[in-house]
Design a protein around this motif. Structure first.
Motif, PDB file in Angstrom:
ATOM      1  N   UNK A 191       0.748  -1.157   0.125  1.00  0.00           N
ATOM      2  CA  UNK A 191      -0.035  -0.070  -0.056  1.00  0.00           C
ATOM      3  C   UNK A 191       0.978   1.142  -0.013  1.00  0.00           C
ATOM      4  N   UNK A 192       1.792   1.225   0.760  1.00  0.00           N
ATOM      5  CA  UNK A 192       2.573   2.521   0.862  1.00  0.00           C
ATOM      6  C   UNK A 192       3.819   2.460  -0.384  1.00  0.00           C
ATOM      7  N   UNK A 193       4.110   3.777  -0.493  1.00  0.00           N
ATOM      8  CA  UNK A 193       5.181   3.794  -1.661  1.00  0.00           C
ATOM      9  C   UNK A 193       6.654   3.858  -1.118  1.00  0.00           C
ATOM     10  N   UNK A 194       6.872   3.299  -0.042  1.00  0.00           N
ATOM     11  CA  UNK A 194       8.382   3.159   0.478  1.00  0.00           C
ATOM     12  C   UNK A 194       9.183   2.517  -0.448  1.00  0.00           C
ATOM     13  N   UNK A 195      10.398   3.054  -0.521  1.00  0.00           N
ATOM     14  CA  UNK A 195      11.312   1.952  -1.399  1.00  0.00           C
ATOM     15  C   UNK A 195      11.510   0.817  -0.764  1.00  0.00           C
ATOM     16  N   UNK A 196      11.555  -0.518  -1.501  1.00  0.00           N
ATOM     17  CA  UNK A 196      12.030  -1.793  -0.989  1.00  0.00           C
ATOM     18  C   UNK A 196      13.089  -2.330  -1.738  1.00  0.00           C
ATOM     19  N   UNK A 197      14.120  -3.149  -1.080  1.00  0.00           N
ATOM     20  CA  UNK A 197      15.013  -3.807  -1.776  1.00  0.00           C
ATOM     21  C   UNK A 197      14.684  -5.270  -2.227  1.00  0.00           C
ATOM     22  N   UNK A 198      14.761  -5.721  -3.369  1.00  0.00           N
ATOM     23  CA  UNK A 198      14.267  -7.095  -3.838  1.00  0.00           C
ATOM     24  C   UNK A 198      15.696  -7.728  -4.098  1.00  0.00           C
ATOM     25  N   UNK A 199      16.116  -8.824  -3.456  1.00  0.00           N
ATOM     26  CA  UNK A 199      17.460  -9.453  -3.725  1.00  0.00           C
ATOM     27  C   UNK A 199      16.932 -10.368  -4.689  1.00  0.00           C
ATOM     28  N   UNK A 200      18.071 -10.479  -5.684  1.00  0.00           N
ATOM     29  CA  UNK A 200      18.071 -11.028  -7.043  1.00  0.00           C
ATOM     30  C   UNK A 200      19.489 -12.109  -7.011  1.00  0.00           C
ATOM     31  N   UNK A 201      19.165 -13.666  -6.797  1.00  0.00           N
ATOM     32  CA  UNK A 201      20.361 -14.327  -6.765  1.00  0.00           C
ATOM     33  C   UNK A 201      19.969 -15.755  -6.870  1.00  0.00           C
ATOM     34  N   UNK A 202      20.549 -16.917  -6.875  1.00  0.00           N
ATOM     35  CA  UNK A 202      20.299 -18.136  -7.107  1.00  0.00           C
ATOM     36  C   UNK A 202      19.563 -18.839  -5.670  1.00  0.00           C
ATOM     37  N   UNK A 203      19.594 -17.994  -4.571  1.00  0.00           N
ATOM     38  CA  UNK A 203      19.011 -18.578  -3.614  1.00  0.00           C
ATOM     39  C   UNK A 203      17.452 -18.724  -3.789  1.00  0.00           C
ATOM     40  N   UNK A 204      16.964 -17.901  -4.737  1.00  0.00           N
ATOM     41  CA  UNK A 204      15.548 -17.663  -5.176  1.00  0.00           C
ATOM     42  C   UNK A 204      15.444 -18.762  -6.319  1.00  0.00           C
ATOM     43  N   UNK A 205      14.735 -19.951  -5.997  1.00  0.00           N
ATOM     44  CA  UNK A 205      14.747 -20.933  -6.878  1.00  0.00           C
ATOM     45  C   UNK A 205      14.062 -20.583  -8.442  1.00  0.00           C
ATOM     46  N   UNK A 206      13.131 -19.843  -7.997  1.00  0.00           N
ATOM     47  CA  UNK A 206      12.437 -19.534  -9.360  1.00  0.00           C
ATOM     48  C   UNK A 206      12.943 -18.495 -10.128  1.00  0.00           C
ATOM     49  N   UNK A 207      13.812 -17.398  -9.465  1.00  0.00           N
ATOM     50  CA  UNK A 207      14.576 -16.346 -10.270  1.00  0.00           C
ATOM     51  C   UNK A 207      15.816 -17.073 -11.038  1.00  0.00           C
ATOM     52  N   UNK A 208      16.254 -18.309 -10.247  1.00  0.00           N
ATOM     53  CA  UNK A 208      17.370 -18.911 -11.067  1.00  0.00           C
ATOM     54  C   UNK A 208      16.878 -19.815 -12.052  1.00  0.00           C
ATOM     55  N   UNK A 209      15.517 -20.307 -12.348  1.00  0.00           N
ATOM     56  CA  UNK A 209      15.107 -20.885 -13.351  1.00  0.00           C
ATOM     57  C   UNK A 209      14.621 -19.883 -14.650  1.00  0.00           C
TER      58      UNK A 209
END
Length: 594
Positions: free
Chosen positions: A271-289
């Motif tokens: 809901x709020x527009x605060x900045x958030x960090x989204x990690x992107x590496x192989x620990x995220x199995x879907x991202x790795x795929x």
């Protein structure tokens, strides 16, 4: 999900390298007893976030600050500065200390250089009359694992330093880092290098082995079989092209920084527009795929995964399921946050990729790569200037246009140069000078050999299959990165088979069999046997590919694709001075503007 990447599946023990770097840093903190203020160079701060949890630093009585021109606000009587050896940072430290002295504050000061101290920096402390109250040390942090198959030397300015400033200190840094790796994984027996900086690294590596030898007898079979060193200068076409893999597009539009992107909370469904960090590496199995897939395919894959869970949920609700089926469904639910994360990111990217201007840009890129319709390309860039589109976007296409044409005819060169200065201001003269010095935007002095190179290496591929690719050209929907084609040849049959093409590309190329007292060019080494690269016991070979001047996510995706192909027999680890794209590379050449 942890910000620090999981390295359990790395082809060699990269976790041990990271642990050693953590240990070295904690030892520095432990050796300064009691409470201390750790003042970090902001650039190093980003790297450290992928190396060590801040809670570990605090456990060692360290409060954290970032170095700036402003005085350090702390009650601590001991201040430890952790900095790269850069003159402007030495001046910040000196002014901080002088401020304390002027206020009568007495403290102990420690300066640790990353990765090594330099005479020039210590000279600044002497000139500023603070040298006598400093304790100086080194933190030998040469390599940062960004992921299970990617290492960074964290040298942001290596390209500019090598090709504009004539400063080759980063070349020594890279050679030193590789030599350190060899103490862990053995002497790399095969080295191939292309480009001025790359061949210099190979040379220094030889010298380091003489000065500080790695004992090959103690190490057994080397874990890394082949080292390929490639100058960014050899292929400046690829980074100027807009990346079309999911990860590449995230970097182009949101800019991946230290393994994460920063977005408004609304993008991620908050809901709020605060900045958030989204990690992107192989620990995220879907991202790795999905990270290395062409972006169009990623949208379809995410849709299928979301639909599958919806259908399973409907089935669970409407019928009585066995416990084992319920358990299978519960397992699927674990992936829901990952799917939601990437659906949100993909939806955000789509707001850019659905614009007609995005597709027009890709079309003109393809026209430039195929060396078609010079006038249409020239007019497109001219129109961008007149519309005052962001200068870096203009320069990116202009550089691509200039490189593929081996420069522009004097009339066109002078006209575009003048139009840029009139539209964007004469303060951009240093940028144009830097581009010219690096050979990126110049007057045409000889006929272009781009089409000869492109045909010989099959860089332009028509009817590329993006959903079920059989060639690396899927990465750019029809363009195969020149850099990766060179690596393909280096691995499969050696560069001798494309000797004439290698001569058309910038810089010398060498082939070095380690253990010899010197290396020779491929001309002097006519019998090249690629089977020498095979490891004796039938395991897959491992190649360390190092890009001096930066690598794009698209190129890493292409190497991962190559590794997955039947009959390749090689895994790759990528080493780079920095993760880059065309925009971030050109921004380093625009930095000196007033």
């Amino acid at each position: 999900m942890a910000q620090i990447p999981n390295l359990d599946n790395a082809p060699v023990n990269l976790a041990s390298l990271r642990e050693q770097s953590q240990k070295d840093l904690l030892n520095i903190l432990k050796n300064i007893r009691g409470k201390k203020c750790l003042v970090i160079d902001p650039k190093i701060g980003g790297s450290l976030s992928l190396l060590i949890q801040t809670s570990l630093l605090r456990e060692n009585d360290a409060e954290l600050r970032h170095l700036s021109a402003e005085p350090v606000q702390t009650e601590c009587s001991k201040i430890l500065y952790l900095v790269r050896p850069q003159i402007n940072l030495m001046k910040f430290i000196s002014s901080n200390i002088q401020y304390d002295l002027s206020k009568g504050v007495q403290r102990e000061y420690f300066v640790y250089f990353v990765p090594r101290r330099t005479v020039v920096c210590e000279k600044i402390f002497e000139e500023e009359k603070v040298h006598h109250i400093l304790t100086i040390g080194e933190y030998p942090f040469y390599l940062l694992p960004l992921d299970e198959d990617v290492l960074s030397f964290e040298l942001d300015l290596a390209y500019k330093e090598c090709y504009v400033d004539g400063d080759t200190s980063s070349v020594w840094h890279i050679a030193k880092a590789i030599h350190k790796l060899e103490f862990s994984f053995g002497i790399v027996p095969n080295v191939r290098a292309k480009g001025r900086a790359a061949t210099k690294v190979a040379d220094i590596l030889n010298s380091l082995q003489v000065e500080e030898p790695v004992n090959a007898a103690d190490m057994g079979i080397p874990e890394i079989n082949t080292l390929i060193l490639l100058d960014r200068e050899v292929d400046m076409v690829t980074p100027m092209c807009f990346q079309l893999t999911y990860e590449g597009l995230l970097d182009e539009i949101l800019q991946i920084n230290n393994g994460s992107v920063e977005v408004d909370g609304t993008v991620m469904g908050q809901q709020d527009g605060k900045k958030i960090k989204v990690p992107l590496n192989s620990s995220d199995k879907l991202y790795k795929e999905i990270r290395d897939m062409n972006y169009e395919v990623v949208v379809q894959v995410l849709r299928q995964k979301a639909t599958s869970i919806q259908q399973d949920y409907a089935e669970v609700k409407s019928t009585s399921q066995s416990v084992s089926k319920l358990r299978d469904f519960a397992k699927k639910l674990y992936s829901v946050p990952e799917i939601a994360r990437h659906v949100n990111l993909a939806h955000h990217l789509q707001s850019f990729t659905c614009k007609p201007s995005f597709h027009a840009r890709l079309d003109i890129e393809q026209t430039i790569l195929e060396l078609q319709n010079f006038e249409a390309c020239f007019e497109y860039i001219e129109e961008m200037i007149h519309k005052q589109e962001p200068l870096v976007n203009v320069l990116r296409l202009l550089v691509l246009f200039s490189i593929t044409n081996s420069g522009l005819p004097k009339k066109n060169f002078d006209y575009l140069r003048r139009e840029i200065l009139h539209s964007y201001g004469f303060e951009h003269m240093p940028t144009l000078y830097n581009l010219e010095k690096a050979g990126l935007f110049k007057k045409q002095e000889s006929k272009s050999n781009w089409l000869t190179i492109a045909r010989a290496l099959q860089l332009i591929v028509e009817d590329t299959e993006t959903a079920n690719p059989n060639d690396i050209s899927y990465i750019f929907s029809g363009y195969a990165p020149l850099s990766i084609r060179l690596i393909q040849h280096a691995i499969r049959s050696g560069w001798r088979s494309i000797e004439e093409i290698m001569k058309l590309l910038p810089g010398p190329h060498v082939d070095l069999k380690r253990g010899a007292s010197s290396y020779s060019s491929l001309d002097a080494n006519p019998i090249f046997q690629s089977n020498l690269d095979r490891v004796a016991d039938g395991r897959r070979s491992l190649a360390l590919v190092i890009f001096i001047g930066g690598v794009t996510y698209a190129e890493i995706a292409a190497l991962r694709f190559l590794s997955s192909q039947e009959g390749m027999g090689y895994d790759f680890i990528v080493g780079t001075t920095k993760m880059v794209n065309g925009t971030t590379m050109l921004e380093t050449l625009m930095m000196n503007n007033v």
